[in-house]
Scaffold this active site. Structure first.
Site, PDB file in Angstrom:
ATOM      1  N   CYS A 231       0.836  -1.203   0.000  1.00  0.00           N
ATOM      2  CA  CYS A 231       0.000   0.000   0.000  1.00  0.00           C
ATOM      3  C   CYS A 231       0.871   1.253   0.000  1.00  0.00           C
ATOM      4  O   CYS A 231       0.629   2.189  -0.775  1.00  0.00           O
ATOM      5  CB  CYS A 231      -0.934  -0.007   1.213  1.00  0.00           C
ATOM      6  SG  CYS A 231      -2.113   1.364   1.215  1.00  0.00           S
ATOM      7  N   CYS A 232       1.896   1.271   0.858  1.00  0.00           N
ATOM      8  CA  CYS A 232       2.806   2.428   0.862  1.00  0.00           C
ATOM      9  C   CYS A 232       3.502   2.563  -0.487  1.00  0.00           C
ATOM     10  O   CYS A 232       3.782   3.687  -0.931  1.00  0.00           O
ATOM     11  CB  CYS A 232       3.845   2.292   1.975  1.00  0.00           C
ATOM     12  SG  CYS A 232       3.213   2.576   3.651  1.00  0.00           S
TER      13      CYS A 232
ATOM     14  N   CYS B  61       7.818   3.752   6.066  1.00  0.00           N
ATOM     15  CA  CYS B  61       7.009   3.545   4.868  1.00  0.00           C
ATOM     16  C   CYS B  61       7.870   3.265   3.645  1.00  0.00           C
ATOM     17  O   CYS B  61       7.353   3.016   2.579  1.00  0.00           O
ATOM     18  CB  CYS B  61       6.126   4.750   4.613  1.00  0.00           C
ATOM     19  SG  CYS B  61       7.047   6.283   4.480  1.00  0.00           S
TER      20      CYS B  61
ATOM     21  N   CYS C 269      -3.562   4.559   9.588  1.00  0.00           N
ATOM     22  CA  CYS C 269      -2.291   3.969  10.040  1.00  0.00           C
ATOM     23  C   CYS C 269      -1.609   4.811  11.116  1.00  0.00           C
ATOM     24  O   CYS C 269      -0.430   4.606  11.397  1.00  0.00           O
ATOM     25  CB  CYS C 269      -1.346   3.794   8.852  1.00  0.00           C
ATOM     26  SG  CYS C 269      -2.011   2.691   7.592  1.00  0.00           S
TER      27      CYS C 269
ATOM     28  N   CYS D 146      -0.959   8.647   7.279  1.00  0.00           N
ATOM     29  CA  CYS D 146      -2.308   8.357   6.805  1.00  0.00           C
ATOM     30  C   CYS D 146      -3.219   8.063   7.996  1.00  0.00           C
ATOM     31  O   CYS D 146      -2.802   7.464   8.989  1.00  0.00           O
ATOM     32  CB  CYS D 146      -2.280   7.154   5.872  1.00  0.00           C
ATOM     33  SG  CYS D 146      -1.437   7.455   4.308  1.00  0.00           S
TER      34      CYS D 146
HETATM   35  S1  SF4 Z   1       0.483   4.685   5.659  1.00  0.00           S
HETATM   36 FE1  SF4 Z   1      -1.208   3.159   5.556  1.00  0.00          FE
HETATM   37  S2  SF4 Z   1      -2.811   3.988   4.176  1.00  0.00           S
HETATM   38 FE2  SF4 Z   1      -0.914   5.226   3.946  1.00  0.00          FE
HETATM   39  S3  SF4 Z   1       0.089   4.355   2.204  1.00  0.00           S
HETATM   40 FE3  SF4 Z   1       0.998   3.319   3.972  1.00  0.00          FE
HETATM   41  S4  SF4 Z   1      -0.277   1.499   4.398  1.00  0.00           S
HETATM   42 FE4  SF4 Z   1      -1.407   2.817   2.918  1.00  0.00          FE
END
Ligand code: SF4
Length: 247
Positions: free
Chosen positions: A121-122, A232, A207, A204
């Site tokens: 996701c990151c 991240c 998170c 985010c």
């Molecule tokens: S911090 Fe969480 S929502 Fe944001 S990009 Fe990374 S995993 Fe995705």
């Protein structure tokens, strides 16, 4: 012809930066030529750098990664900061096709299920937009500080980012949080109201949680993971390469 070793170049720059105040550090870096990019998360450290860039009208591109999962308070602060300093903060967003592919494979909130899913996701929402934000840049400025976590305790003023082939400059490396807060108070710098509600580090929304008294500053980031190196990938070159490769 003299061939300049980029690692030695970074070390020499770090030496020069160490003896300067923040405004002079940024002015020196802005004057080195090429495209200079500052990536801001709108956190309190980054707001200090943005304030100096705006106040001194420095030729530095200010950019942020608009992941699509930010807090409303963070989004409002982007607008407020642009207005206060009469600057433009460029928003870099993920590709919809990447978000859709992620959701199909992991689920929209699949990042809670595994470190792999979180890194993916990151990768989609941060690393790929970051690569676009830094395209053509020769220098990347960040708000990293040594006091933010054990993982960042050795942060230098300048280093060579071999993955991205640029100089990475961390002009607040030696600032502690008290100095940051004093600068903000003395200069009327706008900050995220979440800081006052127990969020020293804000990423985010799904998170990030508030921390308890005595916890490390970044303990609220990806709090469900046990790994001490919770990042991240933006500031971990080897990890970034592997994450991007997964996409
Ligand atoms: S911090 Fe969480 S929502 Fe944001 S990009 Fe990374 S995993 Fe995705």
């Amino acid at each position: 012809m003299t061939v300049i070793n980029p690692i030695e170049e970074a070390e020499a720059l770090a030496d020069k930066l160490s003896g300067l105040d923040l405004a002079d550090r940024l002015s020196l870096v802005a004057g080195l030529g090429g495209r200079v990019v500052f990536t801001t998360s709108l956190g309190i450290e980054d707001q200090v750098i943005t304030a100096e860039i705006g106040t001194h009208r420095l030729p530095i591109d200010v950019v942020t990664l608009q992941t699509g999962r930010l807090f409303p308070e963070t989004l409002a602060l982007i607008d407020e900061t642009e207005s206060q300093y009469d600057i433009h903060i460029a928003r870099y967003e993920p590709e919809q096709a990447d978000i859709d592919a992620y959701a199909t494979k992991y689920g929209m909130n699949g990042f809670y299920e595994s470190v792999e899913a979180r890194h993916a996701c990151c990768g989609v929402r941060k690393l790929k937009p970051l690569a676009r934000a830094l395209a053509g840049a020769t220098i990347w400025i960040t708000g990293l500080r040594r006091g933010q976590s054990a993982n960042r305790a050795e942060t230098p003023f300048a280093e060579y980012d071999a993955e991205r082939h640029l100089l990475k400059v961390n002009p607040l490396a030696d600032w502690d949080i008290d100095k940051i807060k004093a600068f903000v108070a003395d200069n009327g710098v706008p900050v995220n109201p979440l800081h006052a509600r127990g969020y020293p580090s804000i990423g985010c929304e799904p998170c990030t949680r508030a921390i308890k008294p005595g916890e490390p500053e970044r303990a609220g980031r990806w709090w469900w993971e046990q790994d001490e190196k919770r990042e991240c990938g933006l500031h971990v070159a080897e990890e970034a390469a592997s994450i991007v490769a997964q996409q």
